[in-house]
Enzyme design. Structure first.
Site, PDB file in Angstrom:
ATOM      1  N   ASN A 231      20.466 -16.214  70.317  1.00  0.00           N
ATOM      2  CA  ASN A 231      19.807 -16.462  69.038  1.00  0.00           C
ATOM      3  C   ASN A 231      18.479 -17.197  69.161  1.00  0.00           C
ATOM      4  O   ASN A 231      17.604 -17.070  68.312  1.00  0.00           O
ATOM      5  CB  ASN A 231      20.735 -17.253  68.112  1.00  0.00           C
ATOM      6  CG  ASN A 231      21.157 -18.584  68.711  1.00  0.00           C
ATOM      7  OD1 ASN A 231      21.622 -18.644  69.844  1.00  0.00           O
ATOM      8  ND2 ASN A 231      20.998 -19.665  67.965  1.00  0.00           N
TER       9      ASN A 231
ATOM     10  N   GLN B  57      23.647 -11.492  66.673  1.00  0.00           N
ATOM     11  CA  GLN B  57      22.235 -11.136  66.812  1.00  0.00           C
ATOM     12  C   GLN B  57      22.039  -9.761  67.448  1.00  0.00           C
ATOM     13  O   GLN B  57      20.903  -9.345  67.665  1.00  0.00           O
ATOM     14  CB  GLN B  57      21.529 -12.192  67.675  1.00  0.00           C
ATOM     15  CG  GLN B  57      21.566 -13.593  67.124  1.00  0.00           C
ATOM     16  CD  GLN B  57      20.637 -13.794  65.933  1.00  0.00           C
ATOM     17  OE1 GLN B  57      19.794 -12.959  65.645  1.00  0.00           O
ATOM     18  NE2 GLN B  57      20.784 -14.902  65.243  1.00  0.00           N
TER      19      GLN B  57
ATOM     20  N   THR C  21      41.941 -13.962  49.783  1.00  0.00           N
ATOM     21  CA  THR C  21      41.434 -12.794  49.071  1.00  0.00           C
ATOM     22  C   THR C  21      40.032 -12.453  49.543  1.00  0.00           C
ATOM     23  O   THR C  21      39.154 -13.320  49.575  1.00  0.00           O
ATOM     24  CB  THR C  21      41.411 -13.067  47.553  1.00  0.00           C
ATOM     25  OG1 THR C  21      42.735 -13.378  47.115  1.00  0.00           O
ATOM     26  CG2 THR C  21      40.903 -11.841  46.793  1.00  0.00           C
TER      27      THR C  21
ATOM     28  N   THR D 269      30.533 -17.555  62.689  1.00  0.00           N
ATOM     29  CA  THR D 269      31.038 -18.884  63.053  1.00  0.00           C
ATOM     30  C   THR D 269      32.556 -18.936  62.940  1.00  0.00           C
ATOM     31  O   THR D 269      33.249 -19.441  63.835  1.00  0.00           O
ATOM     32  CB  THR D 269      30.396 -19.972  62.172  1.00  0.00           C
ATOM     33  OG1 THR D 269      29.001 -20.071  62.493  1.00  0.00           O
ATOM     34  CG2 THR D 269      31.053 -21.328  62.413  1.00  0.00           C
TER      35      THR D 269
ATOM     36  N   CYS E  12      15.422 -31.238  65.479  1.00  0.00           N
ATOM     37  CA  CYS E  12      14.957 -32.542  64.998  1.00  0.00           C
ATOM     38  C   CYS E  12      16.154 -33.433  64.683  1.00  0.00           C
ATOM     39  O   CYS E  12      17.066 -33.039  63.954  1.00  0.00           O
ATOM     40  CB  CYS E  12      14.122 -32.368  63.737  1.00  0.00           C
ATOM     41  SG  CYS E  12      12.570 -31.516  64.010  1.00  0.00           S
TER      42      CYS E  12
ATOM     43  N   SER F 192      28.129 -10.884  61.775  1.00  0.00           N
ATOM     44  CA  SER F 192      27.746 -11.564  60.539  1.00  0.00           C
ATOM     45  C   SER F 192      26.872 -10.655  59.702  1.00  0.00           C
ATOM     46  O   SER F 192      25.990  -9.970  60.228  1.00  0.00           O
ATOM     47  CB  SER F 192      26.996 -12.861  60.878  1.00  0.00           C
ATOM     48  OG  SER F 192      26.971 -13.726  59.768  1.00  0.00           O
TER      49      SER F 192
ATOM     50  N   HIS G  98      24.592 -11.404  57.196  1.00  0.00           N
ATOM     51  CA  HIS G  98      23.237 -11.791  56.793  1.00  0.00           C
ATOM     52  C   HIS G  98      22.214 -11.685  57.915  1.00  0.00           C
ATOM     53  O   HIS G  98      21.024 -11.914  57.692  1.00  0.00           O
ATOM     54  CB  HIS G  98      23.231 -13.211  56.205  1.00  0.00           C
ATOM     55  CG  HIS G  98      23.440 -14.297  57.207  1.00  0.00           C
ATOM     56  ND1 HIS G  98      22.406 -15.106  57.635  1.00  0.00           N
ATOM     57  CD2 HIS G  98      24.539 -14.728  57.844  1.00  0.00           C
ATOM     58  CE1 HIS G  98      22.873 -15.984  58.498  1.00  0.00           C
ATOM     59  NE2 HIS G  98      24.163 -15.771  58.640  1.00  0.00           N
TER      60      HIS G  98
END
Length: 457
Positions: free
Chosen positions: A207, A235, A295, A128, A381, A255, A257
């Site tokens: 994604n 992705q 840092t 992001t 939602c 990314s 994760h």
């Protein structure tokens, strides 16, 4: 295969009840634990959280949202936390040099995964931040000559919102539509290019629906017109082969994760030759070639680097395993249910992302009924209503089908038993909802509901 066994053993040991240990683990694992209720009377394994009761921890099939931390990544981060505690930007003593060396090793690991030079890797908090930095930073740097951006209607929200931010500043943005399979029309891309186009941004692997864009062709078009090409590859890396030279990308967002690494860390690829420029989002100490001050979190960076190295070594095996599980899931569902549609191209697709729509089923009820399977919906939602996914709308998916989309995310540690259980639970819930659906009854009777003219009273 060894990593799969290690992870399964670790998961079983964590979820196995040992008196008060289970409660203590849950409170450590989530900030929502304070809202959790006591175990449901009569069922010691039941979990009640946020008003929802489930018989145990659900199956995890939401790999596009995030992936579990690979135990080998955890081991590397744990060791780094103990030994590499110096500031990697401290140049006057051993502790700083050790931490800096750990960061540079990780930089090499990330660069190797995408075929780049380590000097072209900039560490930051995630994709992001990288997307925001590139989209805004490039256009701000070249604002006197370049006032136009090209992207697609199916990009990640952070790219779309960054483009809208630029529009508020007076820049122009072309949002390319996609074909019904989710792929970009290359001729439309060519036609959209202008003399003042400063950036083309196209996500490599979507994604929501998992389609893989024709990256080499897009990169070739951008090179012909000498336009910087950015891709959100969060992705893609570690899941499909990525080569910045073949793709001819100028910028890439990554990314940690998404590839069994830690959250809170990612990287931005910035091409050096031919050189492309961008303004940094943040000002400060001038770390990371002046593009990202602050840092670095050494342990997070180390974890990201190890995750990239593991992905490079195991990508071929992971691909075969995940493809096998995807086919098992899709065939299992289709053998027992009709009216199941795969959203997005089946040919140009990452196998670990399977987005399905189920006809004649109310979407919100399907999601609530699948509480024992951790999946995501293509729908977002809101407080007032359930809106269809903007990605599925861009594909031209009917609104009623878009409402019933479920994204199944399969990964390195997913097992065949989990897939079989997910099939069983999904089929059971869809059949239950269809039994209550008057539309499905009409379809079974041979009535074409699309030709019915409904009247309001």
């Amino acid at each position: 295969m060894a990593s799969k066994a290690i992870f399964s053993t670790l998961r079983r040991s964590l979820t196995k009840p040992h008196g008060g240990a289970v409660s203590r683990r849950h409170h450590l694992s989530t900030t929502s634990a304070a809202t959790a209720s006591e175990p449901y009377p009569g069922d010691e394994h039941a979990i009640v959280m946020k008003g929802v009761r489930i018989s145990g921890r659900p199956l995890y099939l939401d790999m596009q949202s995030t992936t579990p931390l690979d135990p080998r990544v955890f081991d590397a981060m744990n060791a780094s936390s103990i030994y590499d505690y110096g500031n990697p930007h401290s140049r006057t003593h051993l502790y700083g040099w050790e931490a800096e060396n750990a960061v540079e090793v990780a930089r090499i690991q990330v660069a190797k995964l995408i075929g780049a030079s380590p000097k072209e890797i900039v560490f930051l908090s995630g994709a992001t931040e990288a997307n925001n930095t590139v989209v805004k930073g490039v256009m701000h740097f070249y604002k006197d000559k370049k006032r136009h951006v090209i992207t697609t209607q199916t990009e990640h929200k952070c790219v779309l919102d960054s483009c809208r931010h630029l529009q508020q500043e007076g820049f122009e943005v072309t949002y390319l539509p996609v074909k019904t399979d989710g792929l970009v029309d290359l001729e439309m891309l060519r036609e959209a290019i202008r003399l003042d186009t400063g950036l083309v941004s196209v996500m490599a692997v979507n994604n929501e629906i998992g389609v893989v864009q024709p990256m080499e062709e897009i990169g070739r078009i951008c090179k012909e017109h000498k336009i910087p090409f950015h891709t959100d590859a969060a992705q893609a890396i570690g899941k499909i082969p990525v080569d910045v030279e073949k793709w001819n990308v100028s910028f890439m967002s990554m990314s940690g994760h998404k590839i069994y690494g830690p959250k809170g860390v990612g990287a931005m690829y910035v091409r050096r030759r031919p050189r492309v420029r961008l303004e940094p989002l943040m000002n400060g100490g001038g770390q990371e070639r002046g593009l990202r001050s602050g840092t670095l979190a050494t342990q997070q960076v180390v974890g990201f680097g190890v995750a990239c190295e593991l992905a490079m070594k195991e990508m071929e095996y992971d691909e075969k395993w995940i493809k096998r599980l995807q086919e098992r899931l899709l065939n299992g569902v289709r053998e027992k249910l009709d009216g199941v549609v795969v959203n997005g191209s089946l040919e140009s697709r990452y196998a670990g992302n399977l987005n399905l729509s189920f006809a004649y089923v109310e979407g919100e009820s399907l999601l609530m009924g699948l509480k024992e399977v951790a999946v995501s919906s293509g729908s977002a939602c809101t407080s007032a209503s359930l809106e269809p996914s903007y990605v599925l709308r861009a594909l031209g998916v009917d609104e009623d089908m878009a409402h019933t989309s479920i994204r199944f995310g399969i990964g390195r540690f997913t097992t065949e038993e989990e897939i079989d259980k997910a099939v069983e639970l999904t089929v059971k819930q869809v059949e239950k909802l269809r039994e209550m659906s008057p539309l499905y009854e009409m379809v079974k009777e041979g009535i074409d509901i699309k030709n019915i003219q409904w009247s309001q009273h």
